[in-house]
Motif scaffolding. Structure first.
Motif, PDB file in Angstrom:
ATOM      1  N   SER A   1       0.924  -1.115   0.009  1.00 39.30           N
ATOM      2  CA  SER A   1      -0.048   0.085   0.080  1.00 39.30           C
ATOM      3  C   SER A   1       0.850   1.336   0.157  1.00 39.30           C
TER       4      SER A   1
ATOM      5  N   ARG B   1       2.870   4.194  -1.277  1.00 41.09           N
ATOM      6  CA  ARG B   1       2.970   5.066  -2.601  1.00 41.09           C
ATOM      7  C   ARG B   1       4.028   6.270  -2.484  1.00 41.09           C
TER       8      ARG B   1
ATOM      9  N   HIS C   1      -5.850  11.247   0.462  1.00 41.63           N
ATOM     10  CA  HIS C   1      -5.927   9.684   0.097  1.00 41.63           C
ATOM     11  C   HIS C   1      -4.793   9.256  -0.554  1.00 41.63           C
ATOM     12  N   PHE C   2      -4.412   7.858  -0.459  1.00 43.68           N
ATOM     13  CA  PHE C   2      -3.676   7.093  -1.217  1.00 43.68           C
ATOM     14  C   PHE C   2      -4.085   6.521  -2.431  1.00 43.68           C
ATOM     15  N   TYR C   3      -3.445   6.515  -3.562  1.00 45.64           N
ATOM     16  CA  TYR C   3      -3.828   5.801  -4.924  1.00 45.64           C
ATOM     17  C   TYR C   3      -3.878   4.608  -4.384  1.00 45.64           C
ATOM     18  N   ALA C   4      -4.664   3.761  -5.275  1.00 40.82           N
ATOM     19  CA  ALA C   4      -4.722   2.290  -5.097  1.00 40.82           C
ATOM     20  C   ALA C   4      -3.728   1.636  -5.900  1.00 40.82           C
TER      21      ALA C   4
END
Lengths: 248, 248
Positions: B28, B30, B196-199
């Motif tokens: 997870s 990034r 948010h974090f990118y997927a």
């Protein structure tokens, strides 16, 4: 942007157990040279470990790495010979008592470990111009090192020991493994089950060098910048916790 | 060897939850450039993250790293200006449509993130002769990169985003931070809470480059060595799992 591209990680992507797991793996990782067992590394475990490496960050998403799994006793024998030559040269660089200590250290597990892995960096993987590598040309080598550290942590999480053999001539390693000119052998690793892990780094346990105080290594806004007293207290507390193998 | 030196990690050093936690954090993580929030990083969290970095492997237990926490808006403004100059030079190296895409990418969060950290390597920390660095002189730089990767993973485990700014001239960065000649600025990092974090990696999500197939990157005993079919199947399976964010 496609729907997939817009997707974000859910709020539940990570848990408190994951956070603690990461720290517990980080703190129990060791550079292993002397405790390897001959048991082969199962394919599914090896696949997970190599996948962990492949999901490292890389400059411009270049993914410059390859993984050469060295199983052949003949190839490993040549690597061991190259180590021995380099190690004799290295020992001669230390003086007196320090040289005696150096010669007493076991610094590789090339023939003992069931598997060796050379992690390489193909500097021309995506052509000469790489996003993020235009001004720091070593960024692709650094990316490959991130893959090595991921691999190392995954190995520890799987209960396997890993040692990085750095006392070897790069040209010798390139010749033995048949690497093209553009490919750098960044790390030569020994991987396998171990009889035990040291509680502390082996070089610290054997008196070669001690762990530095983290508070001495952190400052603000420049090389000679000031310290932050409140942060320094937290740093000392965190390092004390780490010495006990935990960071809560 | 002292009693402490002989101490080994217990059999219960790591659990299945730790193993899964490590993989979940790894997958997870990034490289964050654009989602920073202004909230300050709490001292206790920052202390744990820096401790994770400090417990990275280092050649000869050299611990060549320092961590310069850059909070000053004035210093960050100078770093941002150095980035902008380098980024203009970099953009010009890409042709046509690729250059247009390059210019559309946000590649740093220097002023947006609440904290910047420069991780440096003091090449002379323990004198000229270093155990394990005698034949590969870049090993101390590689050690510092391992610290960066540890720092990155710990940040993600703490729910913080991190971005590595590599589009900058090293001499400019050295001048701004007042680094001595012997000290290399290995990584300039932006750290903070994110919206948010990118997927998926941002450069993949935005079509810059796709994830390579791991099976193409693994071979046996030499650069042109054979593949292991059974292992290749496990590698493909593991990569499929990783794409779903899990490695069981």
């Amino acid at each position: 942007m496609t729907e997939q591209a817009a997707a974000i990680q859910g709020d539940d992507a990570l848990t408190e157990a994951d956070r603690q797991g990461l720290y517990r793996v980080l703190l129990s990782r060791r550079d292993v040279r002397g405790q390897f067992m001959p048991d082969p590394v199962p394919d599914d475990v090896l696949a997970r470990i190599l996948t962990a490496a492949h999901y490292a960050p890389s400059v411009g998403f270049m993914q410059p790495w390859n993984f050469i799994l060295v199983r052949s006793p003949e190839v490993r024998g040549r690597v061991k010979a190259a180590f021995q030559q380099a190690n004799d040269e290295a020992a001669a660089m230390f003086d007196g008592e320090r040289q005696a200590v150096y010669r007493s250290l076991k610094l590789e597990g090339i023939m003992d470990a069931p598997l060796n892995i050379c992690v390489t960096c193909d500097r021309d993987r995506v052509g000469p111009v790489v996003l993020g590598r235009t001004h720091i040309p070593t960024m692709d080598l650094y990316s490959t090192v991130c893959a090595v550290e991921n691999l190392w942590l995954a190995a520890r999480a799987e209960g396997l020991g890993l040692g990085w053999v750095s006392i070897i001539s790069e040209p010798a390693l390139k010749e033995i493994l048949g690497l093209p000119e553009r490919v750098v052998p960044v790390a030569y690793l020994c991987l396998g089950k171990v009889s035990h892990f040291y509680a502390k780094p082996e070089l610290a346990a054997k008196g070669w060098r001690r762990r530095l105080d983290l508070t001495d290594l952190v400052c603000l806004d420049g090389w000679d910048g000031p310290k932050d007293g409140a942060l320094a207290r937290e740093l000392a507390r965190a390092q004390d916790a780490a010495e006990d193998g935990t960071l809560i």
